[in-house]
Enzyme design. Sequence first.
Site, PDB file in Angstrom:
ATOM      1  N   GLU A 132       7.049  41.704 -11.454  1.00  0.00           N
ATOM      2  CA  GLU A 132       7.747  43.013 -11.046  1.00  0.00           C
ATOM      3  C   GLU A 132       6.567  43.764 -10.563  1.00  0.00           C
ATOM      4  O   GLU A 132       6.658  44.483  -9.479  1.00  0.00           O
ATOM      5  CB  GLU A 132       8.363  43.533 -12.222  1.00  0.00           C
ATOM      6  CG  GLU A 132       9.037  44.992 -11.765  1.00  0.00           C
ATOM      7  CD  GLU A 132       9.462  45.670 -12.956  1.00  0.00           C
ATOM      8  OE1 GLU A 132       9.903  46.885 -12.820  1.00  0.00           O
ATOM      9  OE2 GLU A 132       9.168  45.249 -14.324  1.00  0.00           O
ATOM     10  N   ASP A 133       5.301  43.906 -11.263  1.00  0.00           N
ATOM     11  CA  ASP A 133       4.627  44.897 -10.798  1.00  0.00           C
ATOM     12  C   ASP A 133       3.165  44.298 -10.264  1.00  0.00           C
ATOM     13  O   ASP A 133       2.419  45.032  -9.596  1.00  0.00           O
ATOM     14  CB  ASP A 133       4.083  45.481 -12.155  1.00  0.00           C
ATOM     15  CG  ASP A 133       4.767  46.113 -12.870  1.00  0.00           C
ATOM     16  OD1 ASP A 133       5.841  46.723 -12.241  1.00  0.00           O
ATOM     17  OD2 ASP A 133       4.639  46.627 -14.133  1.00  0.00           O
TER      18      ASP A 133
END
Length: 717
Positions: A132-133
């Site tokens: 996600e990051d």
Amino acid sequence: MSAEATNPATPGPVTPSPGLPAEQGARPHRRKGRPRIDLRRLGRAALLGPAARDRLPDAIGHVAEAHRAHHPDADLEPLRRAYVLAESSHRGQMRKSGEPYITHPLAVTLILAELGAETTTLTASLLHDTVEDTDVTLDQVRAEFGEEVCYLVDGVTKLEKVDYGAAAEPETFRKMLVATGNDVRVMSIKLADRLHNMRTLGVMRPEKQERIAKVTRDVLIPLAERLGVQALKTELEDLVFAILHPEEYEHTRELIDDDAAHGGDPLAEIAEEVRGVLREAGIQAEVVIRPRHFVSVHRVSRKRGRMRGSDFGRLLVLVGEDADCYAVLGELHTCFTPVVSEFKDFIAVPKFNLYQSLHTAVARGDGEVAEVLIRTHQMHKVAEAGVIALGNPYAAPGEEQTDGDGERADPTRPGWLSRLLDWQEAAQDTDTFWSTLREDLAQDREITVFRADGGSLGLPDGASCVDAAYAQYGEDAHACIGARVNGRLATLSTVLRDGDTVQLLMGQDPASEPSREWLEHAHTPAARIAIQRWLAAHPAPRDTAAPEAPTAAPRPAAEAPPTRPGSASAVVDQPGASVRLAGCCTPVPPDEVTGFAVRGGVVTVHRLGCAAVDRMKSVGRAEVGVSWGDTTECRVTLVAESFGRPHLLADLTEAIALEGVAIVSATVEPPSQQRVRHTYTLQLPDAAHLPALMRAMRDVPGVFDVNRAQHQAAAAR
């Protein structure tokens, strides 16, 4: 989570809210033995970069130690490689609290390691924010760590994409549930992730703290309860308590501090006495004191008012075998005074979330009462960690199980989660799903009822026979017509109690259908959703047991005619008197009968067991001897009681006609609580045929009883 990741230029941390048990501030009352991760130490280790290729990085030393405590032979190489990838991917990212971002996945992984999670879960936990990051892709995770880790990381990533600010909205939560897939380990990682974020929530603005705390309270804490992860649930409860109810939290803290300041500890004294009792009995056991967490102390104080010293904790007795649990129970109940109302056996009947333990309470001579939990070491592990303690839920390394649809099958997935996934598919719309789910999550107690075949059903407290029917038969429960509870006939609206035995009575008619009234008695999502789906698909109103033939109003017994064509004849020992068969008990040959003289030279004939006989004797009426004549034909009134279903009246009428009996009149009362009462006046060619007729009527599906009419007749004049 990405919401907490910042770049190095972000301003310093926000001051924690007063009273919040954040990482930097006050902490809730916590049990010993679970030290928190040292974020500063990990931060320094992370900034120094990864260690040599074959050496375990210092930053995951805590994780490795906790993991080996539960899994001594665990291969730590996947953890080393996962940490190296996570650290390099998150390098330069900072949390709002000021620590390097890598400290977050490390802390989440340590939480899971302390609870006994297996290596695959810990590996996925270290990587849970990378996709996600950072620039890491799922394909990269799959190539380096395998399909299992990739599956878990993908599930957590989908959860992260849900806007938790709107998690209380129906569609948002439904998406979150679907994102977990069939693997409870995804939810376990999410719960540990939320716990660490709650621990460090003091850096957030007060309004954001409150919003996150409410979502945690309404959704994630109940989920932790359902998954049996008590260690996470209790700490989350305390953290939420501190944010949403700061004044009550501080009052509870004062109660705990005041108790600690008092000299003497009655619970410790009782614990020592228990150890002595068990030593003398030759039972090897570990007796420890379990301090209550803040929310538990608050609940007890509200329930009991003044707190006693022994109210601030419970005794936990850990033994080796199941049989030892009952041996300990016997010794305690022999040497102390048991509080019978506090005894519960969750070993014989485990809770829906896998929990097993014996609960009891014992009192000393001075009135001090101690609650006691008795369980094996393995039960204790599951009680604390729930599904996390079950290890890898798949059969054997490298052999994934699948169900008939090719989906991954999790044999250890709790029945509650299986039902939950089924509900979200079956619910017609999001609002239906959400309303039933919220009701289920709000249930904090479950009962166990036993089926007639010896199996059991777990149901929420307050569940009815309707809920039991849908829990056992699914949508086939539409054909349920009644139940027997503990051997006695009961309506579907009957509320069940813990330990009841339930036999569900199913109709044979394929056109059987649920009643709209059932919704008033359905408490489980499975029942409510199934009934609502059927009603939506069949919008036309239907009467469950509408009369299918003309009915006649019942005639009061006092107005019964003196003679009836075709009635059985009776001979009376009173010259010149005419005979009338009483309408209150409708005697027929070969009933034992007696008579009483009434006005007009008429003798009424009653069965000996008729209530009117006792009334007339009590007022001094003289009996008149009567006997049956030679005529075998008779007229009788029968009352059939049944559960409502379509075509019931037609089936009963057909059964009566097949017995060669004529129907003089029939009355069907309006249904009440799914029960229907039919009253038939019948002309029998031979009174001896009456038992066979009653059996034929009882054999009609849905009919549960047939009896001779017992009218409440007025006293004879």
